[in-house]
Design a protein around this motif. Structure first.
Motif, mmCIF file in Angstrom:
data_model
loop_
_atom_site.group_PDB
_atom_site.id
_atom_site.type_symbol
_atom_site.label_atom_id
_atom_site.label_comp_id
_atom_site.label_asym_id
_atom_site.label_seq_id
_atom_site.Cartn_x
_atom_site.Cartn_y
_atom_site.Cartn_z
ATOM 1 N N GLU A 32 19.273 -121.686 89.455
ATOM 2 C CA GLU A 32 18.811 -122.462 88.305
ATOM 3 C C GLU A 32 18.839 -123.965 88.600
ATOM 4 O O GLU A 32 19.792 -124.475 89.177
ATOM 5 C CB GLU A 32 19.675 -122.161 87.090
ATOM 6 C CG GLU A 32 19.061 -122.677 85.807
ATOM 7 C CD GLU A 32 19.725 -122.101 84.580
ATOM 8 O OE1 GLU A 32 20.405 -122.873 83.889
ATOM 9 O OE2 GLU A 32 19.556 -120.895 84.331
ATOM 10 N N ILE A 33 17.770 -124.660 88.161
ATOM 11 C CA ILE A 33 17.623 -126.095 88.364
ATOM 12 C C ILE A 33 17.068 -126.695 87.071
ATOM 13 O O ILE A 33 16.054 -126.229 86.557
ATOM 14 C CB ILE A 33 16.643 -126.394 89.517
ATOM 15 C CG1 ILE A 33 17.144 -125.766 90.820
ATOM 16 C CG2 ILE A 33 16.443 -127.884 89.682
ATOM 17 C CD1 ILE A 33 16.122 -125.771 91.928
ATOM 18 N N ALA A 34 17.729 -127.745 86.547
ATOM 19 C CA ALA A 34 17.226 -128.463 85.372
ATOM 20 C C ALA A 34 16.277 -129.559 85.849
ATOM 21 O O ALA A 34 16.599 -130.301 86.778
ATOM 22 C CB ALA A 34 18.377 -129.070 84.581
ATOM 23 N N VAL A 35 15.117 -129.654 85.198
ATOM 24 C CA VAL A 35 14.086 -130.602 85.626
ATOM 25 C C VAL A 35 13.529 -131.323 84.405
ATOM 26 O O VAL A 35 13.213 -130.693 83.400
ATOM 27 C CB VAL A 35 12.923 -129.877 86.346
ATOM 28 C CG1 VAL A 35 11.831 -130.851 86.751
ATOM 29 C CG2 VAL A 35 13.422 -129.090 87.542
ATOM 30 N N ASN A 36 13.398 -132.644 84.492
ATOM 31 C CA ASN A 36 12.653 -133.426 83.511
ATOM 32 C C ASN A 36 11.412 -133.926 84.220
ATOM 33 O O ASN A 36 11.488 -134.357 85.372
ATOM 34 C CB ASN A 36 13.456 -134.613 82.980
ATOM 35 C CG ASN A 36 14.479 -134.177 81.959
ATOM 36 O OD1 ASN A 36 14.247 -133.287 81.170
ATOM 37 N ND2 ASN A 36 15.632 -134.810 81.990
ATOM 38 N N LEU A 37 10.275 -133.876 83.533
ATOM 39 C CA LEU A 37 9.057 -134.321 84.191
ATOM 40 C C LEU A 37 8.186 -135.119 83.248
ATOM 41 O O LEU A 37 8.275 -134.994 82.031
ATOM 42 C CB LEU A 37 8.283 -133.138 84.773
ATOM 43 C CG LEU A 37 7.659 -132.122 83.820
ATOM 44 C CD1 LEU A 37 6.264 -132.541 83.411
ATOM 45 C CD2 LEU A 37 7.609 -130.777 84.508
ATOM 46 N N ALA A 38 7.356 -135.944 83.873
ATOM 47 C CA ALA A 38 6.378 -136.730 83.128
ATOM 48 C C ALA A 38 5.123 -136.857 83.979
ATOM 49 O O ALA A 38 5.209 -137.064 85.192
ATOM 50 C CB ALA A 38 6.926 -138.112 82.794
ATOM 51 N N HIS A 39 3.950 -136.713 83.344
ATOM 52 C CA HIS A 39 2.681 -136.951 84.031
ATOM 53 C C HIS A 39 2.480 -138.457 84.054
ATOM 54 O O HIS A 39 2.408 -139.082 83.001
ATOM 55 C CB HIS A 39 1.522 -136.284 83.289
ATOM 56 C CG HIS A 39 1.562 -134.795 83.358
ATOM 57 N ND1 HIS A 39 1.021 -134.089 84.398
ATOM 58 C CD2 HIS A 39 2.096 -133.878 82.521
ATOM 59 C CE1 HIS A 39 1.212 -132.801 84.195
ATOM 60 N NE2 HIS A 39 1.870 -132.636 83.061
ATOM 61 N N THR A 40 2.406 -139.050 85.242
ATOM 62 C CA THR A 40 2.242 -140.502 85.319
ATOM 63 C C THR A 40 0.806 -140.901 85.601
ATOM 64 O O THR A 40 0.411 -142.029 85.319
ATOM 65 C CB THR A 40 3.162 -141.099 86.397
ATOM 66 O OG1 THR A 40 2.897 -140.470 87.646
ATOM 67 C CG2 THR A 40 4.621 -140.909 86.024
ATOM 68 N N ALA A 41 0.018 -140.000 86.183
ATOM 69 C CA ALA A 41 -1.401 -140.236 86.451
ATOM 70 C C ALA A 41 -2.034 -138.882 86.752
ATOM 71 O O ALA A 41 -1.333 -137.873 86.840
ATOM 72 C CB ALA A 41 -1.582 -141.190 87.628
ATOM 73 N N SER A 42 -3.325 -138.858 86.943
ATOM 74 C CA SER A 42 -4.007 -137.610 87.262
ATOM 75 C C SER A 42 -3.503 -137.069 88.598
ATOM 76 O O SER A 42 -3.587 -137.748 89.624
ATOM 77 C CB SER A 42 -5.513 -137.846 87.331
ATOM 78 O OG SER A 42 -6.169 -136.655 87.693
ATOM 79 N N GLY A 43 -2.931 -135.870 88.573
ATOM 80 C CA GLY A 43 -2.424 -135.256 89.793
ATOM 81 C C GLY A 43 -1.087 -135.795 90.264
ATOM 82 O O GLY A 43 -0.661 -135.512 91.374
ATOM 83 N N VAL A 44 -0.412 -136.592 89.421
ATOM 84 C CA VAL A 44 0.864 -137.192 89.806
ATOM 85 C C VAL A 44 1.927 -136.844 88.761
ATOM 86 O O VAL A 44 1.719 -137.038 87.570
ATOM 87 C CB VAL A 44 0.760 -138.727 89.941
ATOM 88 C CG1 VAL A 44 2.097 -139.321 90.342
ATOM 89 C CG2 VAL A 44 -0.312 -139.102 90.954
ATOM 90 N N LEU A 45 3.057 -136.314 89.234
ATOM 91 C CA LEU A 45 4.192 -136.010 88.365
ATOM 92 C C LEU A 45 5.389 -136.835 88.801
ATOM 93 O O LEU A 45 5.597 -137.067 89.987
ATOM 94 C CB LEU A 45 4.592 -134.533 88.469
ATOM 95 C CG LEU A 45 3.688 -133.489 87.870
ATOM 96 C CD1 LEU A 45 4.228 -132.107 88.210
ATOM 97 C CD2 LEU A 45 3.595 -133.649 86.381
ATOM 98 N N SER A 46 6.182 -137.244 87.831
ATOM 99 C CA SER A 46 7.469 -137.865 88.110
ATOM 100 C C SER A 46 8.524 -136.851 87.694
ATOM 101 O O SER A 46 8.562 -136.424 86.541
ATOM 102 C CB SER A 46 7.626 -139.159 87.318
ATOM 103 O OG SER A 46 8.911 -139.700 87.550
ATOM 104 N N LEU A 47 9.354 -136.418 88.658
ATOM 105 C CA LEU A 47 10.378 -135.409 88.384
ATOM 106 C C LEU A 47 11.754 -136.031 88.469
ATOM 107 O O LEU A 47 12.021 -136.856 89.342
ATOM 108 C CB LEU A 47 10.310 -134.270 89.406
ATOM 109 C CG LEU A 47 9.013 -133.496 89.519
ATOM 110 C CD1 LEU A 47 9.140 -132.445 90.610
ATOM 111 C CD2 LEU A 47 8.658 -132.846 88.212
ATOM 112 N N LEU A 48 12.652 -135.613 87.585
ATOM 113 C CA LEU A 48 14.060 -135.988 87.635
ATOM 114 C C LEU A 48 14.846 -134.697 87.808
ATOM 115 O O LEU A 48 14.880 -133.845 86.921
ATOM 116 C CB LEU A 48 14.474 -136.711 86.353
ATOM 117 C CG LEU A 48 15.891 -137.257 86.315
ATOM 118 C CD1 LEU A 48 16.096 -138.301 87.411
ATOM 119 C CD2 LEU A 48 16.188 -137.870 84.961
#
Length: 164
Positions: A32-48
């Motif tokens: 198990e892995i906790a992940v926060n994500l945000a779409h920053t641009a087309s085809g680009v994700l920012s993961l924490l």
């Protein structure tokens, strides 16, 4: 959501459950892995993930993903699809390529051409960032070709050997 993901020739089972708008719980091969994500641009994700930030850039036509500037060959399949089930049924048929998962240097060739290998047995050892990594056979068979020599530099995705 459940996906079968191949990254540089290695297979993973990835399960994703969304908890909130940007919070996800993921399991990679059951871990198990906790992940926060945000779409920053087309085809680009920012993961924490685990307090560390990663930028993921997807390049769909070449089926590549760049994470922190390192490129990975990626294939994502839905295990429920008919096509995936049909392909997986014959997964051990035909030759399989052993590819470099990271840049490094070939330290040792364990199995020479003609050697019988079991699935998971060591074939080649590469050194990356002062750590040695034993690359294992993806299937039971015979080493048909070894395409590198000891001391050779390799890049991610380079084919190192072929197992038939």
């Amino acid at each position: 959501m459940i996906f079968d993901v191949t990254v540089n020739g290695r297979d993973y089972r990835v399960e994703l459950d969304q908890r909130e708008s940007s919070a996800w719980i993921g399991r990679v091969n059951g871990e198990e892995i906790a992940v926060n994500l945000a779409h920053t641009a087309s085809g680009v994700l920012s993961l924490l993930i685990g307090g560390r930030s990663y930028e993921v850039v997807a390049n769909s036509p070449q089926q590549q993903v760049a994470i922190g500037g390192t490129r990975y060959a990626v294939e994502v399949r839905d295990p429920r699809s008919w096509k995936t089930r049909r392909v997986r049924a014959g997964a051990d048929e035909g030759p399989k390529k052993l590819v470099a998962p990271m840049p490094g240097k070939v330290v040792r060739v364990i199995a020479q051409p003609g050697t019988q290998v079991e699935q998971g047995s060591g074939v080649i050892v590469i050194e990356a960032m002062k750590m040695q990594n034993e690359l294992k056979s993806p299937k039971k068979g015979t080493v048909a070709k070894v395409l590198v020599t000891e001391g050779a530099a390799v890049n991610p995705g380079d084919v190192l050997a072929v197992i038939e």
